[in-house]
Design an enzyme around this catalytic site. Structure first.
Site, short mmCIF file in Angstrom:
data_model
loop_
_atom_site.label_atom_id
_atom_site.label_comp_id
_atom_site.label_asym_id
_atom_site.label_seq_id
_atom_site.Cartn_x
_atom_site.Cartn_y
_atom_site.Cartn_z
N ILE A 62 0.98 -1.11 0.15
CA ILE A 62 -0.15 0.08 -0.01
C ILE A 62 0.91 1.29 -0.10
O ILE A 62 0.94 1.92 1.04
CB ILE A 62 -0.94 0.06 1.47
CG1 ILE A 62 -1.70 -1.63 1.19
CG2 ILE A 62 -1.79 1.03 1.14
CD1 ILE A 62 -2.76 -1.45 2.26
N PRO A 63 1.57 1.57 -1.13
CA PRO A 63 2.51 2.65 -1.09
C PRO A 63 1.61 4.13 -0.96
O PRO A 63 0.43 4.09 -1.25
CB PRO A 63 3.04 2.60 -2.66
CG PRO A 63 2.10 1.72 -3.55
CD PRO A 63 1.40 0.77 -2.46
N HIS A 64 2.18 4.90 -0.28
CA HIS A 64 1.59 6.16 -0.14
C HIS A 64 2.54 7.37 0.11
O HIS A 64 3.79 7.10 0.43
CB HIS A 64 0.36 6.17 0.79
CG HIS A 64 0.99 5.74 2.14
ND1 HIS A 64 1.15 4.51 2.41
CD2 HIS A 64 1.15 6.52 3.46
CE1 HIS A 64 1.62 4.37 3.82
NE2 HIS A 64 1.60 5.77 4.38
N ALA A 65 1.99 8.47 0.51
CA ALA A 65 3.03 9.61 0.71
C ALA A 65 2.16 10.47 2.04
O ALA A 65 1.15 9.85 2.22
CB ALA A 65 3.53 10.51 -0.04
N LEU A 101 -2.75 4.49 -2.24
CA LEU A 101 -3.29 5.28 -1.22
C LEU A 101 -3.10 6.95 -1.48
O LEU A 101 -2.09 7.24 -1.11
CB LEU A 101 -2.98 4.76 0.00
CG LEU A 101 -3.68 5.61 1.17
CD1 LEU A 101 -5.22 5.29 1.28
CD2 LEU A 101 -3.06 4.95 2.74
#
Lengths: 146, 90
Positions: A62-65, A101
């Site tokens: 679930i990559p996000h920043a 995400l």
């Protein structure tokens, strides 16, 4: 709030690296104008800076920043990978499902995360998502959760 | 009140997911606790009884006075329940 709508899902994508997989999930959000292009760079940078801790479960990333990196609207995209990719996680590699995400600072962020958690807490749903070959397969799983 | 931190790299997404499932597990067990989510750098200067996080981030929290608990699968309620049972003391 946009959660796994048809135009946020790409199935059986062919990518070579973890970075390409993250960029693919981010570009689905960018295409729908839910994030700025800066957000994709921030997702990739977070991976290189903090490692693959966002591979939260076997086969699931679930990559996000951060919201301030360019999120316009709380959102989740999904890219399923034709060939599994190693992200470098000690226990949860290789990755098959990449959820991009768009982390917003709004209340909707909680709603989005709650929906995602409910979906993925069911291992049957996870298997279904991995094997999905068309949007109808995904829709069936999502409607079951509603 | 027991203080629990769920920790991820940015404190925005994954730590919130873990918080939701940890609160669910604690609630099912009738354990009253204050669960807060945060990022790994802020966590090092926060007081807590327990920190729940991934294997990767636990390595940078070994100096913390809290009991650091590792969860590998954030969506496996069985693993989260077991981790709490094995590590929480009354």
């Amino acid at each position: 709030m946009k959660f796994l709508e048809e135009n946020l899902i790409r199935l059986k994508a062919e990518v070579e690296t973890a970075q390409e997989a993250i960029e693919a999930a981010g570009s689905m959000l960018l295409k729908e104008q839910l994030v700025e292009s800066t957000y994709i760079n921030a997702m990739v940078n977070a991976y290189h800076a903090n490692g693959p801790y966002f591979v939260l479960a076997p086969h699931i990333a679930i990559p996000h920043a951060r919201p301030e990196d360019g999120v316009k609207e709380a959102s989740v995209s999904l890219v399923t990978l034709k060939e599994p990719i190693k992200f470098g996680h000690a226990t949860n590699d290789p990755v098959r499902l990449v959820f991009g995400l768009g982390a917003s600072s709004s209340e909707e962020h909680l709603t989005v995360l709650r929906s995602l958690t409910n979906l993925l807490n069911d291992s049957g749903n996870v298997e279904g998502l991995k094997n999905a070959s068309c949007y109808e397969d995904i829709k069936t799983i999502l409607e079951k959760e509603r | 009140m027991i203080k629990v931190l769920t920790v991820c790299g940015l404190g925005q997404g994954t730590s919130l997911i873990l918080k939701m499932n940890v609160e669910q597990a604690l609630g099912d067990k009738g354990i009253q606790a204050d669960v807060e989510h945060t990022d790994v750098s802020a966590a090092s200067s926060m007081q807590a009884d327990y920190i729940i996080t991934s294997n990767e981030l636990a390595e940078s929290l070994t100096d913390h006075s809290a009991n650091v608990i590792i969860v590998n699968n954030y969506f496996d309620m069985d693993e989260i329940n077991q981790a709490i049972e094995e590590n929480f003391t009354e």
